[in-house]
Design a protein around this motif. Structure first.
Motif, PDB file in Angstrom:
ATOM      1  N   ASP A 124      36.721  50.499  82.654  1.00 30.66           N
ATOM      2  CA  ASP A 124      36.181  51.716  83.266  1.00 30.66           C
ATOM      3  C   ASP A 124      35.615  51.428  84.661  1.00 30.66           C
ATOM      4  N   GLY A 125      36.347  50.637  85.422  1.00 30.44           N
ATOM      5  CA  GLY A 125      35.968  50.353  86.799  1.00 30.44           C
ATOM      6  C   GLY A 125      34.912  49.287  86.984  1.00 30.44           C
ATOM      7  N   GLU A 126      34.404  48.721  85.887  1.00 30.69           N
ATOM      8  CA  GLU A 126      33.366  47.691  85.976  1.00 30.69           C
ATOM      9  C   GLU A 126      33.960  46.321  85.662  1.00 30.69           C
ATOM     10  N   GLU A 127      33.713  45.351  86.544  1.00 30.81           N
ATOM     11  CA  GLU A 127      34.229  44.007  86.319  1.00 30.81           C
ATOM     12  C   GLU A 127      33.544  43.371  85.116  1.00 30.81           C
ATOM     13  N   ILE A 128      34.339  42.718  84.275  1.00 25.49           N
ATOM     14  CA  ILE A 128      33.835  42.039  83.086  1.00 25.49           C
ATOM     15  C   ILE A 128      34.511  40.680  82.987  1.00 25.49           C
ATOM     16  N   GLY A 129      34.069  39.855  82.045  1.00 21.89           N
ATOM     17  CA  GLY A 129      34.695  38.559  81.845  1.00 21.89           C
ATOM     18  C   GLY A 129      36.138  38.700  81.411  1.00 21.89           C
ATOM     19  N   ASN A 130      36.979  37.794  81.885  1.00 22.22           N
ATOM     20  CA  ASN A 130      38.400  37.849  81.554  1.00 22.22           C
ATOM     21  C   ASN A 130      38.647  37.746  80.052  1.00 22.22           C
TER      22      ASN A 130
END
Length: 266
Positions: A124-130
């Motif tokens: 949802d447009g938010e960077e998270i851990g791969n």
């Protein structure tokens, strides 16, 4: 990917069968899953206790309704669950097409939260851990599940929850949050307010005499998600050859799925 069963046209990528193998006509999927005008495909499913169905794959719409990339939830009758809020859904940094982004595994916690593993780096447009994240029951991102950089290489292909809440992870990786680990397998500890014995597990899994990530003082410590590095006697890491073979198998799967999605529907 499929769009028919026993010569009957059905929605792209998903259907339900009766116990005798016949098509369940009460499961209404309409057009099913679509990705940029072509048939989408499903890579993972999970059935919740309330009968709702979590779906991961390569798609951006369901029955002609636009949805978040690569993840959605259906009601027991096959209709779209509009209470599951995924926003933009999943993306993978580096300009990869949606066809290469997919959830490969779900794990459902007793509190209703949803652990998802696959190939992605934002939600949802938010960077998270791969490769791994956790969602609340309504589909929003669980901000208490902090994975840092996440996993490298091809991400996560399988998940399993232990009775104590720890998460066993399998996939194509050799590091987690920038720390080198054994090939293809790791175990994560949920935030401390969910598990009572985090301190012992981190200490036992780390180097002897080393300091744990949460510090030695009593009280809060770090709320970061932490990794347990299993001892070699407990889990034998895969060889370099096994890792390369696993990566090639995943690449072949992606190519097959890409060919299927580009093949005109008859």
């Amino acid at each position: 990917a499929f769009s028919s069963y026993d010569e009957q046209e059905i929605g792209n990528g998903i259907t339900r069968l009766n116990q005798d193998g016949t098509l369940d006509a009460t499961f209404i999927t309409g057009e099913g899953f679509v990705y940029e005008g072509s048939a989408g495909f499903v890579t993972s499913l999970a059935l919740q206790n309330d009968g709702k169905i979590l779906v991961g794959g390569a798609f951006s719409s369901y029955d002609e309704q636009e949805i978040g990339n690569g993840i959605t939830r259906l009601n027991p009758d096959g209709t779209l669950d509009n209470t599951f809020n995924t926003g933009e859904g999943l993306e993978l940094s580096g300009g990869f097409p949606l066809i290469s982004i997919a959830i490969k595994s779900f794990a459902l916690q007793n509190d209703g939260k949803i652990v998802a593993g696959g190939s992605f780096s934002s939600y949802d447009g938010e960077e998270i851990g791969n490769g791994i994240t956790r969602l609340n029951q309504d589909g929003t991102l669980d901000s208490t599940f902090i994975t840092g950089e996440g996993f490298d290489y091809g991400g996560v292909t399988s998940l399993a929850l232990q009775n104590d809440g720890k998460i066993v992870v399998g996939g194509i990786f050799s590091s987690y949050d920038g720390e080198e680990i054994g090939y293809s397998i790791a175990r994560l500890i949920p935030p401390m307010n969910n598990v009572g014995d985090d301190d012992d597990d981190v200490e036992n899994g780390g180097d002897e005499g080393g300091s744990s990530s949460h510090g030695s003082s009593g009280g809060g410590g770090s709320s970061r998600h932490r990794m347990v590095s299993p001892k070699p006697a407990q889990i034998a890491p895969a060889s370099q050859e096994d890792l390369i073979k696993s990566i090639l198998e995943q690449l072949i799967l992606v190519l097959q799925q890409l060919i299927q999605s580009l093949t005109p529907k008859v």
